[in-house]
Design an enzyme around this catalytic site. Structure first.
Site, PDB file in Angstrom:
ATOM      1  CB  ILE A 481       1.261   3.030  -5.344  1.00 39.39           C
ATOM      2  CG1 ILE A 481       0.738   1.762  -6.027  1.00 39.39           C
ATOM      3  CG2 ILE A 481       2.451   2.716  -4.461  1.00 39.39           C
ATOM      4  CD1 ILE A 481       1.740   1.133  -6.983  1.00 39.39           C
ATOM      5  CB  CYS A 542       4.370  -1.336   2.933  1.00 39.71           C
ATOM      6  SG  CYS A 542       5.723  -1.157   1.759  1.00 39.71           S
ATOM      7  N   GLY A 545       7.922  -3.407   0.563  1.00 40.06           N
ATOM      8  CA  GLY A 545       8.985  -2.745   1.295  1.00 40.06           C
ATOM      9  C   GLY A 545       9.798  -1.749   0.503  1.00 40.06           C
TER      10      GLY A 545
END
Length: 767
Positions: A481, A542, A545
């Protein structure tokens, strides 16, 4: 050129052609290759062994052939000409100048009627074309609309401190040249109703209250120059209104990221050097100059800080005050049990569980799950304890024929000690066994391999192929992110306020935004290929999640299931894979929070919508909706007008009682579905599996969204108007076809007369 695959040959995964070195690493496990540059459409038959690949030319390279489709399947060849589009173009060109004004949108933000000299210089038009000469003035006037269709807020409309009205409201920013979302405010205005600007269609929201206003404020527009007018702040929006020239700007306060003062009482020198600058989340900044002697900057800034960041000031979101009534109830469109039944559940291998009904097993998961039938509730709790945040593998989608499944979860808590969980390993085995057509399962880890290994130091990690029998782990190399947030920041600098035409392509490349979009699309295409062509189940995760996992599962479901390519289907997809499975909208967007440097903020959902647009661009006939719906969703992602995207999880929304205290965005969408319908949509693609091309040369910048504030980047013709004309003509043609079929059926099967039979002739009696 259409390509007919050999009998028994699997359709190639798009993006795996040998010439695409940038995607070959993502598809090295495939033996098939593609020599075509067209995306793949695979129709799903009742019998899998008779399934063939269908290639559809997506009209990306030949503008003259727009609307032309060539399909080859099982030796059947048909071609649809573009004569309809040509006819539509002629009719639309002849009627465009006389078309009625476009309806205003609940998702709009501003209007202006000034002319923009930059637009005249940047847009290319041909004087020799008669229709463009006739429409040039209207084109320039429409393209010069700087920010949107939402009308302006007049101080005279808000003379009292409180405004009580039952009228609809306009909110966040949508595409300036495509005002497709119609609001119930499209009606004649009674003179006694408060409006945002006298004589306009936009009205004050129910519950909207004027907080502060300042006169002699100058809006420093980066495109059309400074404009002097009145700046008003309500508990929902910031509004600027200028009469000379007529200009309006309306921005929901939820869009505001941060507010900074420019200049000081003793340091400011020169005109327009003293004021405030507002940084927005939707790729734009706003700057207003105040006069020092009016002392208005302090009052305006205080109100902006108070109502733009309600969470930081312990105030409720405006969504709890907005109570507009719509014909449709958007809160009822997604029902988890009904969606699971639509997929064919429960089955012998899958059951529906309510173990998390009180959100005790996993507080960020929904209350209803679909899990392997052989797993007891006790084992489910054990598996949840071995997964990050308790997010164990739960079913997202089930193939209607092969029973191959997409399940989502978070990373296992392996750690540096390489911990194991026998129940977790058995759980993965049960997911694989639920698909009788395959003895293998793929675990798609969205992270780069190095990131997954680094997470072991924090107690996370990934599955070991030695411990998880018959499982193959693949890493999709999607950045985290923080990388995505920085990439979008760079993209904003490239797109706003000015565009460097000489270095446009290199500047876009340096942001790496398109590369990140490509990685997400490529990962979703790999999952789709495993499910559809290899008939193997896939587990996606990931780290926790709720970010990259949501992107991958929802995009792969969009490619696999035509239901999600309808308007209601997209709503269900977002509700299911994003809202109910706990994507942290509040933290990623920063709803009502003044901590603009918070490291939890990231454009994860914006990137997903960008990916949807990329697929729509390649398959214009496979989607019932247009990009107008995507733009509306992104606008209200920030606006805080609706309760749909508030909070981080289903649990938090239940505690806040948003379904009864706020209005759903889907109420607006479902009440005006005709405003988002794609006239080129072909319902026959509902049962097709689509695989987009994912090499970087097929990824485009979504300039309709990222560059929409720049008048020079807008279309000369209002696309939404052409869509409405196409939709209207399509309805007429469909009605005509139905009449002709009815007449033809009546000729082949004539109905007996309904009246009494005529009397039989009498023969004379011989004498």
């Amino acid at each position: 050129m259409s390509i007919r695959p050999n009998p028994g040959e699997r359709p190639a995964l798009v993006g795996s052609e040998s010439s695409n070195s940038d995607t070959s690493s993502h598809h090295s496990d495939h033996n098939t290759s593609s020599s075509s540059s067209s995306p793949v459409v695979s129709p799903r038959r009742t019998s899998p062994q008779h399934r063939h690949a269908v290639r559809v030319h997506s009209n990306m390279s030949s503008p003259q052939k727009r609307g032309s489709v060539t399909v080859t399947s099982g030796g059947t060849h048909s071609e649809e000409s573009s004569s309809l589009n040509s006819k539509l173009g002629r009719e639309s060109a002849g009627s465009h100048s006389g078309s009625p004004p476009s309806a205003k949108s609940v998702g709009s933000s501003s209007t202006t009627t000034t002319s923009d000299p930059h637009h005249l210089q940047r847009h290319h038009y041909h004087p020799q074309q008669q229709h463009q000469q006739q429409n040039l003035s209207s084109v320039l006037a429409g393209a010069a609309k700087l920010n949107l269709r939402d009308s302006t807020l007049s101080p005279s409309a808000l003379t009292s401190p409180a405004v009580s009205s039952s009228t609809p409201c306009s909110s966040s920013a949508s595409v300036p040249h495509q005002p497709s979302a119609r609001s119930p405010s499209d009606r004649p205005l009674p003179q006694d109703e408060p409006t945002l600007c006298p004589g306009t269609w936009s009205l004050v929201c129910p519950g909207e209250v004027k907080q502060e206003s300042a006169r002699d404020v100058t809006y420093l527009c980066p495109y059309t120059g400074p404009k002097k007018g009145v700046l008003t702040v309500t508990n929902y929006r910031l509004h600027f209104c200028s009469t000379e020239p007529e200009f309006g700007l309306s921005v929901p306060l939820g869009v505001v990221s941060r507010i900074e003062k420019v200049g000081g009482a003793t340091t400011s020198r020169g005109e327009n050097s003293y004021g405030i600058e507002i940084f927005c989340k939707d790729v734009r900044n706003l700057r207003f100059a105040h006069k020092q002697e009016n002392h208005s900057r302090r009052l305006i800034t205080e109100k902006l800080q108070l109502f733009a960041f309600p969470s930081s000031n312990e105030l409720p979101f405006f969504a709890f005050k907005y109570q507009e009534q719509f014909p449709e109830n958007g809160w009822s469109v997604y029902e988890p049990i009904a969606e699971l039944k639509r997929q064919g559940l429960p089955t012998e291998s899958w059951r529906i569980s309510r173990i998390n009904e009180k959100y005790e097993v996993c507080e960020t998961y929904p209350a209803v799950w679909a899990v392997p039938a052989a797993m007891t509730d006790t084992k489910l709790k054990t598996v949840a304890a071995f997964r990050s945040r308790g997010r164990l593998p739960v079913l997202s989608w089930l193939h209607p024929e092969s029973q191959a499944s997409i399940t989502r979860c978070a990373q296992p808590l392996v750690g540096v000690a390489a911990k194991r969980s026998k129940d977790d390993e058995d759980y993965v085995q049960q997911i694989m066994d639920a698909n009788a057509q395959s003895h293998k399962i793929y675990i798609m880890d969205a992270r780069p391999n190095v990131n997954a290994m680094a997470n072991k130091a924090k107690g996370g990690g990934c599955e070991s192929e030695e411990n998880y029998k018959n499982a193959e782990v693949q890493f999709l190399d999607i950045a985290n992110i923080h990388v995505m947030r920085e990439s979008l920041r760079k993209l904003q600098e490239v797109c706003y306020p000015t565009i460097d035409n000489a270095h446009w392509l290199s500047n876009i490349e340096n942001t790496r935004w398109l590369e990140h979009v490509r990685c997400v699309l490529s990962g979703a295409a790999r999952i789709t290929d495993k499910i559809e062509n290899h008939k193997t189940s896939v587990i996606v995760h990931c780290s926790d999640g709720w970010d990259r996992t949501s992107q991958l599962t929802s995009l792969s479901m969009l490619m696999l299931d035509g239901y999600y390519r309808t308007i209601k289907g997209l709503v269900v997809l977002i509700e299911k894979e994003w809202l109910s499975f706990g994507h942290k909208f509040a933290q990623r967007v920063g709803h009502g929070d003044d901590r603009h440097q918070d490291s939890d903020r990231s454009p994860t959902f914006v990137q997903f919508i960008d990916c949807v647009w990329q697929v729509m661009r390649q398959f214009p006939h496979a989607f019932q909706y247009t990009q107008d719906l995507l733009l509306l969703i992104l606008d209200h992602l920030y606006s805080c007008l609706f309760g749909t995207f508030l909070y981080n999880s289903e649990h938090e929304r239940v505690d806040a009682d948003v379904k009864t205290r706020t209005v759903s965005l889907w109420s607006l969408v479902l009440s005006h579905m005709q405003d988002y319908q794609n006239p080129l949509y072909n319902p026959a693609t509902h049962h097709h599996v689509i695989l987009p091309l994912t090499s970087i040369r097929h990824i485009r910048l979504w300039d309709t969204y990222y560059c929409r504030w720049n008048p020079a980047m807008r279309n000369q013709e209002a696309v939404h108007q052409r869509y409405r004309e196409l939709q209207h003509l399509k309805e007429q043609l469909d009605q005509r076809v139905a009449e002709l079929r009815s007449n033809l059926a009546a000729r082949h099967h004539p109905q007996p007369p309904s009246g009494p039979a005529p009397p039989a002739p009498t023969t004379p009696t011989a004498v």
